[in-house]
Design a protein around this motif. Structure first.
Motif, mmCIF file in Angstrom:
data_model
loop_
_atom_site.group_PDB
_atom_site.id
_atom_site.type_symbol
_atom_site.label_atom_id
_atom_site.label_comp_id
_atom_site.label_asym_id
_atom_site.label_seq_id
_atom_site.Cartn_x
_atom_site.Cartn_y
_atom_site.Cartn_z
ATOM 1 N N MET A 64 -1.082 10.004 -8.997
ATOM 2 C CA MET A 64 -1.755 9.310 -7.869
ATOM 3 C C MET A 64 -0.988 9.282 -6.420
ATOM 4 O O MET A 64 0.003 9.514 -6.134
ATOM 5 N N ALA A 66 -1.131 7.488 -2.595
ATOM 6 C CA ALA A 66 -1.338 6.142 -2.394
ATOM 7 C C ALA A 66 -1.501 6.561 -0.122
ATOM 8 O O ALA A 66 -0.295 7.222 -0.007
ATOM 9 N N THR A 68 -1.392 4.258 3.409
ATOM 10 C CA THR A 68 -0.967 3.737 4.067
ATOM 11 C C THR A 68 -1.721 3.753 5.706
ATOM 12 O O THR A 68 -1.349 4.086 6.284
ATOM 13 N N ASP A 94 -7.123 -1.580 -1.246
ATOM 14 C CA ASP A 94 -6.152 -3.043 -1.605
ATOM 15 C C ASP A 94 -5.478 -2.795 -0.382
ATOM 16 O O ASP A 94 -4.701 -2.540 -0.182
ATOM 17 N N THR A 97 -4.649 -0.638 2.137
ATOM 18 C CA THR A 97 -3.843 0.463 1.360
ATOM 19 C C THR A 97 -4.722 1.459 0.236
ATOM 20 O O THR A 97 -5.534 0.279 0.035
ATOM 21 N N ARG A 99 -5.165 3.766 -2.376
ATOM 22 C CA ARG A 99 -4.877 4.551 -3.486
ATOM 23 C C ARG A 99 -5.324 5.501 -4.472
ATOM 24 O O ARG A 99 -7.341 4.765 -4.408
ATOM 25 N N PRO A 101 -6.070 7.552 -7.101
ATOM 26 C CA PRO A 101 -6.405 8.115 -8.487
ATOM 27 C C PRO A 101 -6.611 9.789 -8.427
ATOM 28 O O PRO A 101 -7.480 9.846 -8.368
#
Length: 185
Positions: A64, A66, A68, A94, A97, A99, A101
């Protein structure tokens, strides 16, 4: 008397290798890495900027990444840039952020990544050849202007050619190592 700056040509060849290394670092091999997103450019504030200049990139888990985003208005542009990149990633938004995968690499995806690595390699080889051409053109001009003799010109052009061959050999070595890393299951 003019002379060819071999150190400058070497610096430019090294630049081609370093650029190639950073391109390869951005290719995914199955483990998440913040460098994975290095090649992605985002249209931000009227110009194209590297993703890491508009967001913070972290790796919370092995599969993963991330991202931001610092500016709320940039989230959509960053998401679009990631989706449209050749990396085949699908970010989940989100808030500020994203994400991302990392799916398991299947055989077809591995082959696509190898093709991308080969494109990066060819670009690096072309860059090295451009440096060689610039060096050879300078030598021809200096010989024509009478700044250096034929023998010196030939010696220098041999040096430039050897430098080019060494650079291309280094690029090929890096490429084959990365190819092995990508194809490893």
């Amino acid at each position: 008397m003019a002379s060819l700056d071999i150190k400058e040509l070497q610096r430019r060849m090294d630049g081609a290798i370093n650029s190639f290394k950073s391109d390869l670092a951005g290719l995914r091999t199955g483990r998440a890495s913040p460098n994975l997103l290095d090649p992605i450019m985002v249209d931000a504030y009227g110009s194209s900027m590297p993703l890491n200049q508009v967001a913070n990139i972290t790796v919370p888990e092995a599969r993963m990444v991330a991202v931001t985003v610092w500016d709320k208005q940039m989230v959509g542009k960053v998401e679009r840039a990631i989706r449209e990149s050749s990396l085949g990633l699908n970010p989940i938004t989100d808030g500020q952020t994203l994400r991302i995968p990392l799916p398991e690499l299947n055989e077809q995806r591995r082959k696509e990544l190898v093709k991308v690595a080969h494109q990066y390699g060819e670009s690096a080889r072309v860059a090295a050849r451009h440096v060689r051409r610039d060096g050879m053109d300078s030598l021809k001009k200096m010989e024509k202007d009478g700044d250096i003799g034929q023998d010196e010109s030939r010696q220098m052009s041999d040096k430039v050619q050897k430098m080019t061959d060494d650079t291309i050999a280094e690029i090929d070595k890096l490429l084959s190592a990365k190819e092995g890393e990508i194809m490893q299951v």
